[in-house]
Motif scaffolding. Structure first.
Motif, PDB file in Angstrom:
ATOM      1  N   GLU A 311       3.528  11.850  -6.557  1.00 33.89           N
ATOM      2  CA  GLU A 311       3.638  11.047  -7.769  1.00 33.89           C
ATOM      3  C   GLU A 311       2.428  10.134  -7.934  1.00 33.89           C
ATOM      4  OE1 GLU A 311       7.285   8.973  -7.440  1.00 33.89           O
ATOM      5  OE2 GLU A 311       8.561  10.746  -7.744  1.00 33.89           O
ATOM      6  N   LEU A 312       1.961   9.559  -6.805  1.00 35.09           N
ATOM      7  CA  LEU A 312       0.800   8.662  -6.865  1.00 35.09           C
ATOM      8  C   LEU A 312      -0.428   9.412  -7.373  1.00 35.09           C
ATOM      9  CD1 LEU A 312      -0.496   5.912  -6.257  1.00 35.09           C
ATOM     10  CD2 LEU A 312      -0.895   6.723  -3.920  1.00 35.09           C
ATOM     11  N   ILE A 313      -0.636  10.655  -6.914  1.00 33.76           N
ATOM     12  CA  ILE A 313      -1.806  11.425  -7.337  1.00 33.76           C
ATOM     13  C   ILE A 313      -1.774  11.685  -8.839  1.00 33.76           C
ATOM     14  CG2 ILE A 313      -2.920  13.682  -7.141  1.00 33.76           C
ATOM     15  CD1 ILE A 313      -2.123  13.650  -4.160  1.00 33.76           C
ATOM     16  N   TRP A 314      -0.602  12.022  -9.386  1.00 32.44           N
ATOM     17  CA  TRP A 314      -0.524  12.239 -10.834  1.00 32.44           C
ATOM     18  C   TRP A 314      -0.787  10.954 -11.606  1.00 32.44           C
ATOM     19  CZ3 TRP A 314      -0.942  16.793 -12.757  1.00 32.44           C
ATOM     20  CH2 TRP A 314      -0.469  17.923 -12.087  1.00 32.44           C
ATOM     21  N   ASP A 315      -0.285   9.834 -11.120  1.00 27.03           N
ATOM     22  CA  ASP A 315      -0.545   8.557 -11.801  1.00 27.03           C
ATOM     23  C   ASP A 315      -2.023   8.213 -11.786  1.00 27.03           C
ATOM     24  OD1 ASP A 315       2.155   8.321 -12.278  1.00 27.03           O
ATOM     25  OD2 ASP A 315       2.539   6.980 -10.571  1.00 27.03           O
ATOM     26  N   VAL A 316      -2.683   8.426 -10.643  1.00 24.84           N
ATOM     27  CA  VAL A 316      -4.120   8.133 -10.545  1.00 24.84           C
ATOM     28  C   VAL A 316      -4.898   9.082 -11.458  1.00 24.84           C
ATOM     29  CG1 VAL A 316      -6.097   8.154  -8.987  1.00 24.84           C
ATOM     30  CG2 VAL A 316      -3.926   7.168  -8.224  1.00 24.84           C
ATOM     31  N   ARG A 317      -4.471  10.327 -11.544  1.00 26.89           N
ATOM     32  CA  ARG A 317      -5.153  11.287 -12.427  1.00 26.89           C
ATOM     33  C   ARG A 317      -5.141  10.775 -13.864  1.00 26.89           C
ATOM     34  NH1 ARG A 317      -3.223  14.676 -16.070  1.00 26.89           N
ATOM     35  NH2 ARG A 317      -4.371  16.584 -16.607  1.00 26.89           N
ATOM     36  N   ASP A 318      -4.005  10.269 -14.315  1.00 28.07           N
ATOM     37  CA  ASP A 318      -3.917   9.760 -15.685  1.00 28.07           C
ATOM     38  C   ASP A 318      -4.815   8.540 -15.876  1.00 28.07           C
ATOM     39  OD1 ASP A 318      -2.096  11.740 -16.218  1.00 28.07           O
ATOM     40  OD2 ASP A 318      -0.332  10.462 -15.844  1.00 28.07           O
ATOM     41  N   GLU A 319      -4.881   7.666 -14.864  1.00 28.63           N
ATOM     42  CA  GLU A 319      -5.729   6.476 -14.977  1.00 28.63           C
ATOM     43  C   GLU A 319      -7.196   6.860 -15.076  1.00 28.63           C
ATOM     44  OE1 GLU A 319      -5.003   3.698 -11.879  1.00 28.63           O
ATOM     45  OE2 GLU A 319      -2.816   3.703 -12.144  1.00 28.63           O
ATOM     46  N   VAL A 320      -7.631   7.818 -14.274  1.00 28.30           N
ATOM     47  CA  VAL A 320      -9.039   8.233 -14.301  1.00 28.30           C
ATOM     48  C   VAL A 320      -9.363   8.909 -15.635  1.00 28.30           C
ATOM     49  CG1 VAL A 320     -10.763   9.731 -13.227  1.00 28.30           C
ATOM     50  CG2 VAL A 320      -9.192   8.416 -11.798  1.00 28.30           C
ATOM     51  N   TYR A 327     -14.007  12.945 -18.347  1.00 31.64           N
ATOM     52  CA  TYR A 327     -13.473  13.154 -17.005  1.00 31.64           C
ATOM     53  C   TYR A 327     -12.253  14.071 -17.082  1.00 31.64           C
ATOM     54  CZ  TYR A 327     -16.343   9.231 -15.371  1.00 31.64           C
ATOM     55  OH  TYR A 327     -17.382   8.395 -15.049  1.00 31.64           O
ATOM     56  N   GLN A 328     -12.268  15.149 -16.321  1.00 31.23           N
ATOM     57  CA  GLN A 328     -11.156  16.079 -16.252  1.00 31.23           C
ATOM     58  C   GLN A 328     -10.782  16.283 -14.777  1.00 31.23           C
ATOM     59  OE1 GLN A 328     -11.551  19.688 -18.609  1.00 31.23           O
ATOM     60  NE2 GLN A 328     -13.063  18.704 -19.962  1.00 31.23           N
ATOM     61  N   VAL A 329      -9.545  16.001 -14.448  1.00 33.03           N
ATOM     62  CA  VAL A 329      -9.074  16.058 -13.061  1.00 33.03           C
ATOM     63  C   VAL A 329      -8.013  17.143 -12.959  1.00 33.03           C
ATOM     64  CG1 VAL A 329      -8.033  14.799 -11.154  1.00 33.03           C
ATOM     65  CG2 VAL A 329      -9.527  13.599 -12.777  1.00 33.03           C
ATOM     66  N   THR A 330      -8.239  18.107 -12.079  1.00 33.02           N
ATOM     67  CA  THR A 330      -7.272  19.173 -11.813  1.00 33.02           C
ATOM     68  C   THR A 330      -6.576  18.889 -10.488  1.00 33.02           C
ATOM     69  OG1 THR A 330      -8.675  20.760 -12.992  1.00 33.02           O
ATOM     70  CG2 THR A 330      -6.965  21.647 -11.529  1.00 33.02           C
ATOM     71  N   VAL A 331      -5.248  18.949 -10.502  1.00 33.06           N
ATOM     72  CA  VAL A 331      -4.462  18.661  -9.304  1.00 33.06           C
ATOM     73  C   VAL A 331      -3.775  19.938  -8.844  1.00 33.06           C
ATOM     74  CG1 VAL A 331      -2.555  17.323  -8.336  1.00 33.06           C
ATOM     75  CG2 VAL A 331      -4.110  16.270  -9.998  1.00 33.06           C
ATOM     76  N   GLU A 332      -3.983  20.286  -7.572  1.00 29.99           N
ATOM     77  CA  GLU A 332      -3.311  21.429  -6.951  1.00 29.99           C
ATOM     78  C   GLU A 332      -2.527  20.917  -5.741  1.00 29.99           C
ATOM     79  OE1 GLU A 332      -6.152  24.398  -5.973  1.00 29.99           O
ATOM     80  OE2 GLU A 332      -6.722  24.802  -8.064  1.00 29.99           O
ATOM     81  N   LEU A 333      -1.225  20.785  -5.912  1.00 34.35           N
ATOM     82  CA  LEU A 333      -0.392  20.261  -4.830  1.00 34.35           C
ATOM     83  C   LEU A 333      -0.056  21.313  -3.786  1.00 34.35           C
ATOM     84  CD1 LEU A 333       2.093  17.998  -6.832  1.00 34.35           C
ATOM     85  CD2 LEU A 333       0.013  17.329  -5.586  1.00 34.35           C
ATOM     86  N   GLY A 334      -0.310  22.587  -4.100  1.00 33.73           N
ATOM     87  CA  GLY A 334      -0.023  23.627  -3.118  1.00 33.73           C
ATOM     88  C   GLY A 334       1.475  23.818  -2.938  1.00 33.73           C
ATOM     89  N   LEU A 352      -3.461   2.333  -1.819  1.00 31.50           N
ATOM     90  CA  LEU A 352      -3.707   3.765  -1.793  1.00 31.50           C
ATOM     91  C   LEU A 352      -4.139   4.263  -3.167  1.00 31.50           C
ATOM     92  CD1 LEU A 352      -0.799   5.099   0.458  1.00 31.50           C
ATOM     93  CD2 LEU A 352      -3.247   5.140   0.965  1.00 31.50           C
ATOM     94  N   GLY A 353      -3.531   3.726  -4.220  1.00 31.80           N
ATOM     95  CA  GLY A 353      -3.947   4.099  -5.567  1.00 31.80           C
ATOM     96  C   GLY A 353      -5.393   3.715  -5.831  1.00 31.80           C
ATOM     97  N   THR A 354      -5.811   2.543  -5.359  1.00 24.55           N
ATOM     98  CA  THR A 354      -7.203   2.109  -5.527  1.00 24.55           C
ATOM     99  C   THR A 354      -8.150   3.052  -4.809  1.00 24.55           C
ATOM    100  OG1 THR A 354      -6.516  -0.207  -5.725  1.00 24.55           O
ATOM    101  CG2 THR A 354      -8.813   0.215  -5.137  1.00 24.55           C
ATOM    102  N   ALA A 355      -7.782   3.447  -3.588  1.00 26.22           N
ATOM    103  CA  ALA A 355      -8.648   4.345  -2.821  1.00 26.22           C
ATOM    104  C   ALA A 355      -8.780   5.699  -3.515  1.00 26.22           C
ATOM    105  CB  ALA A 355      -8.090   4.512  -1.407  1.00 26.22           C
ATOM    106  N   LEU A 356      -7.662   6.290  -3.923  1.00 26.32           N
ATOM    107  CA  LEU A 356      -7.730   7.595  -4.582  1.00 26.32           C
ATOM    108  C   LEU A 356      -8.452   7.506  -5.915  1.00 26.32           C
ATOM    109  CD1 LEU A 356      -4.141   8.973  -3.837  1.00 26.32           C
ATOM    110  CD2 LEU A 356      -6.295   9.586  -2.722  1.00 26.32           C
TER     111      LEU A 356
END
Length: 454
Positions: A311-320, A327-334, A352-356
């Motif tokens: 969930e954190l990765i998807w939230d960070v993707r939207d922020e970026v 900026y286009q971010v592709t997420v592959e959770l596997g 952690l959100g700041t780091a990602l």
């Protein structure tokens, strides 16, 4: 008390204790042997006199005469025979030297045989029965030679003990000094290193001993301290540089505005420019504040959240994506695990959100097409997040310094930023007990990998 003195005292105390136990044992053995031998001789004399006088009824004068003729007389020897009324019926000399109490004679009758001392005399008493009467034969003498030998033995052992203890103390002092001499060299060398010779290191011998291992450990510590000093100097220099530029611009613009009267629009432009510089200072101050707040000592109070990483990765993707339209971010959770607990770790969601966010934003910023790929892998003990992009490779000369604060390579010199992002990422990940690493080779993807452990 110095270590050398403590080692000397302990070494001397140990050797002296062993030596004292040995000498006491020697004296006790000699005393027991001499006393036992002397008592056996008195026993034989008392037994002989009792047999002749009581059993064989030989005249007392004859026994006295035979006693004077014998050559094995002991010093101040006397043999006394008591009847059952405790009266003297025989004495080898006219007046007995040692008077015996009735209680003592009763003890001898009860025990049948008794060896004891009285003053400087050794005595051996034996009970005899004859014609329904009880007799007590007591032989006494002084063990002059044995006592003199024991006295000389005590003096000799005491003198030898003092001599050996003194030699041990001196040897211990010398040996302790020789053993601690490398420590003195280490102390002197370390004292001379700071602040004059920060690049000097301790000599490490080829022997694999404690001193060599200590020298290696101290050298490693000095390397880390030297790196810290260099980082501190670079940090101060970079902060000074980053602060000086906007402050200089603000100062120069205000000075130029005050030189003469200008149009209102000119003042408005100056104010907008100053506001922009103030905004840069605010952003820099905010990043410095974030960097200073991430401290390993505060881990217990900061890492209090259960963070679900997908969930954190998807939230960070939207922020970026909201930062810059390109900026286009592709997420592959596997393949996600069936157990939802494997998607979480204990940590701080904001950090952690700041780091990602910093890693993903950098990947988009330095990508050729503004794209970044985020891949994850979950297992029982580890969560791995890989962030990759296509762009210019990081130069080999810059790779050792990419996680240092305020370090900016020539590739990033023209881009907006302060060189704090990756340093902040490294601190946040280490605060969570993980590690971050980066690989970048020409013709390949630039990949930053974050490993977090449960």
């Amino acid at each position: 008390m110095t270590i050398r003195n403590r080692l000397t005292l302990r070494f001397t105390g140990l050797v002296s204790s062993i030596l004292l136990l040995t000498f006491v044992s020697i004296y006790a053995f000699c005393w027991y042997f001499i006393s036992s031998d002397f008592y056996r001789r008195l026993d034989r004399k008392a037994m002989t006199t009792g047999e002749l006088l009581i059993r064989h009824k030989i005249d007392a004068q004859v026994i006295q005469q035979l006693g004077r003729l014998r050559k094995d007389h002991l010093p101040n020897q006397n043999i006394v025979v008591y009847d059952q009324r405790d009266s003297i019926v025989f004495s080898a000399i006219e007046v007995p030297i040692i008077p015996l109490s009735k209680a003592l004679l009763a003890e001898i009758r009860q025990a049948r045989q008794k060896d004891f001392r009285q003053e400087s005399y050794y005595l051996s008493g034996i009970r005899f029965r004859a014609d329904s009467e009880q007799y007590v034969v007591v032989a006494s003498a002084q063990n002059a030679y044995g006592d003199e030998f024991l006295g000389h033995l005590v003096l000799s052992l005491t003198g030898l003990f003092c001599l050996i203890a003194a030699i041990t103390a001196l040897s211990g002092w010398a040996f302790a000094g020789d053993a601690l001499r490398p420590m003195q060299v280490i102390d002197q060398t370390v004292s001379d290193i700071f602040p004059r010779n920060q690049d000097e290191r301790l000599f490490v011998s080829q022997e694999d001993d404690e001193i060599s291992r200590l020298s290696i450990t101290i050298n490693q510590l000095l390397d880390r301290v030297g790196d810290s000093f260099r980082l501190q100097r670079m940090f101060v220099a970079n902060v000074s540089h980053e602060l000086r530029n906007p402050l200089t611009q603000i100062n120069s613009q205000l000075e130029v505005s005050l030189l003469k009267e200008r149009e209102p629009e000119s003042y408005r432009q100056t104010i907008r420019s100053v506001l922009e510089d103030v905004g840069n200072l605010t952003a820099l101050t905010h990043e410095l504040l974030q960097l200073s707040q991430v401290n390993q000592d505060d881990a217990a109070t900061l890492l209090t959240h259960t963070v679900r990483l997908d969930e954190l990765i998807w939230d960070v993707r939207d922020e970026v994506a909201a930062i810059q339209p390109r900026y286009q971010v592709t997420v592959e959770l596997g393949t996600l695990p069936d157990d939802p607990d494997l998607l979480t770790i204990q940590g701080n969601r904001t950090l952690l959100g700041t780091a990602l966010k910093n890693l993903i934003e950098n990947a988009c910023k330095f990508s050729e097409d503004g794209r970044a790929l985020v891949q994850t892998h979950f297992d029982q003990r580890t969560v791995q997040i890989r962030i990759s992009n296509k762009g210019d490779a990081i130069p080999d000369a810059d790779k050792p310094y990419i996680f240092q604060p305020f370090y900016r390579s020539r590739q990033t010199a023209d881009l907006k930023g302060y060189g704090v992002g990756l340093s902040l990422v490294d601190r946040i990940v280490r605060l969570h007990g993980g590690q971050v690493s980066g690989t970048s080779e020409p013709g390949n993807l630039t990949v930053f990998t974050v490993d977090l452990y449960r």
